[in-house]
Design an enzyme around this catalytic site. Sequence first.
Site, short mmCIF file in Angstrom:
data_model
loop_
_atom_site.label_atom_id
_atom_site.label_comp_id
_atom_site.label_asym_id
_atom_site.label_seq_id
_atom_site.Cartn_x
_atom_site.Cartn_y
_atom_site.Cartn_z
CB SER A 192 -0.95 -0.06 1.20
OG SER A 192 -2.08 0.71 0.94
CD1 TRP A 244 -7.94 3.49 -2.30
CD2 TRP A 244 -9.58 4.56 -3.39
NE1 TRP A 244 -7.92 4.81 -1.92
CE2 TRP A 244 -8.92 5.49 -2.58
CE3 TRP A 244 -10.65 5.00 -4.18
CZ2 TRP A 244 -9.27 6.84 -2.51
CZ3 TRP A 244 -11.01 6.34 -4.12
CH2 TRP A 244 -10.31 7.24 -3.29
CG HIS A 269 -5.73 -2.40 0.34
ND1 HIS A 269 -5.01 -1.92 -0.73
CD2 HIS A 269 -5.25 -1.76 1.43
CE1 HIS A 269 -4.14 -1.02 -0.30
NE2 HIS A 269 -4.26 -0.92 1.01
#
Length: 412
Positions: free
Chosen positions: A248, A339, A389
Amino acid sequence: MLHAQQEQVIYDEADIPKFTLPDPLVAADGTKIDSAQAWNEIRRPELMELFEQEVYGKAPPAPEKIAFKVTESSDDALGGKARRRQVAIQLTDDPKGPVMNLLIYLPKTDQPVPTFMTLNFFGNASIENDPAIQLPQSWLRNSSDKGVDDHKATEKLRGASSSRWPVEMIVENGYGLATAYYGDIDPDFDDKFQNGIHPYFYKEGQKTPQPDQWGSIAAWAWGMSRGLDYLEEDKEVDGSKVIAMGHSRLGKTALWAGASDPRFAAVISNNSGCGGAALSRRRFGESVKRINTSFPHWFCDNFVKYNHNEDACPVDQHELIALIAPRPCLVCSAEEDRWADPHGEFLSAHYASPVYELLGVEGLTAEEMPKVDEPVLSRLGYVIRPGKHDVLVSDWQRYMQFADAHVMGKGK
Ligand code: GTR
C-alpha cells in the site's frame, strides 16, 4: 471530508479520459533512447530528477558514516528455528538524533542470506507475538484493535499484525526478514513536517520542505536505504540480495526506494495504487487530487500541480518501474482493491517493459492483463489475486517464488 466524497471516482474503464503516456524511451528533448548507454546516461538521470522534483521530492544524502548499535540478539528465536537481531540505526550524523529500530529474523545458516527489507505500519512488535521484541517508542496511530492507546503501544500490540507476516515460513525458505516501523522515520500525519526526520535537514531558518523537497514517502524510502546501509555491513545478510518490499503506501515507498537506490536487488510492491504502480493518467479509483487532499504530506508540494491535471505531469508511474530496470520487479494487485486500480498497475509494468528489453533482460512476458491467480512471474512480473487490500500468507509464497527465480537464480 464531504468535499472529497463529492469528487467523482472513476470505477469504469469507459469513463477513463483519453490520454497519452510519456514514452520512457524518448528524452525530454525528443532524442530517441536506443541503447543501454543512452538510457543510463541520459534518460534514467532525467527521469530520476523529474520524479524527485515533481512527485516524491528530493531526499538528502545518506549520513556520512553509518552508526548503529545491536540492542538485542538471540540465536534461539521462534522456538529455536531462527536468529533474531534488533539494531538501533542512527538516521543522521547527530548521535542524539532520530533512531530507526530494525528487527531482523534470519534462518540458522552459516551463509549470508538474501533478505526482505520492508517497513511496517504499527511497530516491530506488531509483526510477531515475540515478547523479546521492543515495543515502538515513536508516535503510533490510535487503534483499539492493535492495542495502541493515546498514540502509545500497549502489550496488546504484540503480534497484532502477524497475519501479514509469516516470519517462520520466510525463514524456513532461506530468507531473512528485516523490518522497521515507518513512524520511526516520519510519523504518518500531516504536521507540516515538524516532527520526524525532515527538520534535521532544514537549512537555517527553514520551517518546511521546499516544493521539490522530500515528502513522507521519500523519507520512508530514504529510511529503507538506511536499513540497507546496515544490512550491507551485517555479515549474516547477503547485502547484494536485499529485496525492497512494501504494501500500500509502503508499496509506493518500496518502489521509490528501489528506483532511487540501485543497491536494492529487487522490488516487490503490493497493492501500491496511486502514486505507486498505478498509472496516474487513468484517474481510476484514487486520483492524484484525492491522494494529495487526503494525505498532503506523502508527496512533495509540486505534485499538487497535477490535481485534476495529470496529463501535465512530465512522468507517469510506468517510468517509476522503468527506473528499477534491469532489476527484478514484481507488481502485485488484489481483485477487490479497485481503489488501487489493478489494471493501471498491470499497464505500468506493461509500459515499463521496453526499458527492461532495451537493457537486455526479460520484461513482462504477458501482453494482456492476466486472469486472477494466473501469476506472470517474469523478471518484470505482475500478479492479481482474489480478495481485498491486504498482505496474505499466499502473497509471501509468491514473493519467495519470484525471489527464488530472479534473486536466488533458482530458475522459475
Ligand atoms: C489509502 C490510500 C491508498 C493506500 C492505503 C494504505 O487510504 O488511499 O493510497 O496507500 O491507504 O496505505 O493502506
